[in-house]
Scaffold this active site. Structure first.
Site, PDB file in Angstrom:
ATOM      1  CE  LYS A  13      -2.138  -0.972   3.909  1.00  0.00           C
ATOM      2  NZ  LYS A  13      -1.622  -2.301   4.260  1.00  0.00           N
ATOM      3  NE  ARG A  88      -4.144  -1.863  10.030  1.00  0.00           N
ATOM      4  CZ  ARG A  88      -3.142  -1.133   9.622  1.00  0.00           C
ATOM      5  NH1 ARG A  88      -3.319  -0.101   8.878  1.00  0.00           N
ATOM      6  NH2 ARG A  88      -1.916  -1.411   9.985  1.00  0.00           N
ATOM      7  NE  ARG A 127       7.265  -3.266   5.808  1.00  0.00           N
ATOM      8  CZ  ARG A 127       5.952  -3.007   5.709  1.00  0.00           C
ATOM      9  NH1 ARG A 127       5.384  -2.883   4.534  1.00  0.00           N
ATOM     10  NH2 ARG A 127       5.228  -2.895   6.782  1.00  0.00           N
ATOM     11  NE  ARG A 162       6.654  -1.074  10.911  1.00  0.00           N
ATOM     12  CZ  ARG A 162       5.538  -1.099  10.182  1.00  0.00           C
ATOM     13  NH1 ARG A 162       5.514  -0.563   8.970  1.00  0.00           N
ATOM     14  NH2 ARG A 162       4.447  -1.658  10.656  1.00  0.00           N
ATOM     15  NE  ARG A 173       2.226  -5.312  11.232  1.00  0.00           N
ATOM     16  CZ  ARG A 173       3.323  -5.231  10.480  1.00  0.00           C
ATOM     17  NH1 ARG A 173       4.434  -5.797  10.884  1.00  0.00           N
ATOM     18  NH2 ARG A 173       3.312  -4.577   9.355  1.00  0.00           N
TER      19      ARG A 173
HETATM   20  P1  ADP Z   1       1.287  -2.322   8.203  1.00  0.00           P
HETATM   21  O1  ADP Z   1       0.263  -1.964   7.176  1.00  0.00           O
HETATM   22  O2  ADP Z   1       2.582  -2.708   7.606  1.00  0.00           O
HETATM   23  O3  ADP Z   1       0.795  -3.241   9.274  1.00  0.00           O
HETATM   24  P2  ADP Z   1       1.113   0.316   9.342  1.00  0.00           P
HETATM   25  O4  ADP Z   1       2.301   1.166   9.251  1.00  0.00           O
HETATM   26  O5  ADP Z   1      -0.067   0.633   8.497  1.00  0.00           O
HETATM   27  O6  ADP Z   1       1.659  -1.119   9.061  1.00  0.00           O
HETATM   28  O7  ADP Z   1       0.596   0.223  10.853  1.00  0.00           O
HETATM   29  C1  ADP Z   1       1.449  -0.112  11.920  1.00  0.00           C
HETATM   30  C2  ADP Z   1       0.644  -0.236  13.199  1.00  0.00           C
HETATM   31  O8  ADP Z   1       0.006   1.013  13.489  1.00  0.00           O
HETATM   32  C3  ADP Z   1      -0.501  -1.231  13.161  1.00  0.00           C
HETATM   33  O9  ADP Z   1      -0.072  -2.538  13.443  1.00  0.00           O
HETATM   34  C4  ADP Z   1      -1.426  -0.676  14.228  1.00  0.00           C
HETATM   35  O10 ADP Z   1      -0.966  -0.961  15.515  1.00  0.00           O
HETATM   36  C5  ADP Z   1      -1.303   0.820  14.030  1.00  0.00           C
HETATM   37  N1  ADP Z   1      -2.295   1.355  13.070  1.00  0.00           N
HETATM   38  C6  ADP Z   1      -2.040   1.949  11.868  1.00  0.00           C
HETATM   39  N2  ADP Z   1      -3.180   2.321  11.261  1.00  0.00           N
HETATM   40  C7  ADP Z   1      -4.185   1.964  12.095  1.00  0.00           C
HETATM   41  C8  ADP Z   1      -5.616   2.070  12.040  1.00  0.00           C
HETATM   42  N3  ADP Z   1      -6.234   2.631  10.991  1.00  0.00           N
HETATM   43  N4  ADP Z   1      -6.324   1.587  13.086  1.00  0.00           N
HETATM   44  C9  ADP Z   1      -5.727   1.034  14.147  1.00  0.00           C
HETATM   45  N5  ADP Z   1      -4.394   0.889  14.268  1.00  0.00           N
HETATM   46  C10 ADP Z   1      -3.622   1.354  13.257  1.00  0.00           C
END
Ligand code: ADP
Ligand code: ZN
Length: 215
Positions: A13, A88, A127, A162, A173
């Site tokens: 994404k 999400r 990554r 990370r 996740r």
């Molecule tokens: P990825 O898509 O690689 O899991 P992100 O960078 O989008 O990673 O998100 C990292 C973390 O941030 C998630 O695992 C969650 O804890 C939090 N997070 C990000 N966006 C949201 C969201 N829209 N709602 C709830 N938690 C979120």
């Protein structure tokens, strides 16, 4: 363009969003990047979010909606935006529908980037992310290494794995994604906004989106 990018962690994404911003000046809005910035800055938001993030759990919907309500009203969103990592959960999607109606914004489409789980798992384990919160460039030790090992090409900061990219947190996740986020495809399908693109390269996904938008 005003687009939501759906897809599992590691589906690409962020990479796709960055490529799309080059087309028409739309901004990428990544809730993950915003939250990591807040954690590093040590703000109240960051302190609240950190524990959830490190475990690979979702941050509470109320925190996320507070962030997004403010972010979508910033001037740079006028040309368009690519939502990356938001919504999400179904409650976030419902709240977003209301928020967009209130702001008189309509979405062009919701793109579901569909990538097989084994490809995703492998990608996430390899990554690496630039540690500079203003940059957050993404690398991959196998397929897209930086020119100099461990150093960001763009800004010279160290690139790191990370905290939520250990095998255990990644598996968690992906389970969270299947349970909480995957149902959003059905939610947007019903609204007639969903376009699913299967593809393991970001170029293929970007081309699919361009075709759909007629640009
Ligand atoms: P990825 O898509 O690689 O899991 P992100 O960078 O989008 O990673 O998100 C990292 C973390 O941030 C998630 O695992 C969650 O804890 C939090 N997070 C990000 N966006 C949201 C969201 N829209 N709602 C709830 N938690 C979120
Ligand atoms: Zn960097």
């Amino acid at each position: 363009m005003k687009i939501i990018l759906l897809g599992a962690p590691g589906a690409g994404k962020g990479t796709v969003a960055k490529q799309l911003t080059q087309l028409d000046g739309s901004v990428q809005i990544s809730t993950g990047d915003i939250l990591r910035g807040a954690v590093q800055a040590g703000s109240e938001l960051g302190k609240e979010a950190k524990g959830y993030m490190d475990r690979g759990d979702l941050v509470p919907d109320s925190l996320i909606m507070g962030i997004m309500e403010a972010r979508l009203q910033e001037d740079d969103c006028e040309k368009g935006f690519l939502l990356d990592g938001f919504p999400r959960t179904i409650p976030q999607a419902e709240a977003l529908t209301e928020l967009l109606a209130k702001l008189d914004i309509s979405l062009d489409m919701v793109v579901n980037i569909d990538v097989p789980r084994d490809v995703i798992f492998d990608r996430l384990c390899t990554r690496r992310t630039c540690e500079n919160t203003k940059c957050q460039a993404i690398y991959n030790v196998k397929s897209m290494p930086p020119k100099k090992e461990g150093i960001c090409d763009k800004c010279g900061s160290p690139i790191v794995q990370r905290a939520d990219e250990t095998q255990e947190a990644i598996a968690h996740r992906l389970d969270t994604y299947n349970e909480k986020t995957a149902p959003l495809a059905g939610f947007y399908e019903k609204k007639g906004l969903l376009k699913t693109i299967t593809g393991t390269s970001s170029d293929a996904v970007v081309n699919g989106i361009k075709k759909e938008l007629g640009i």
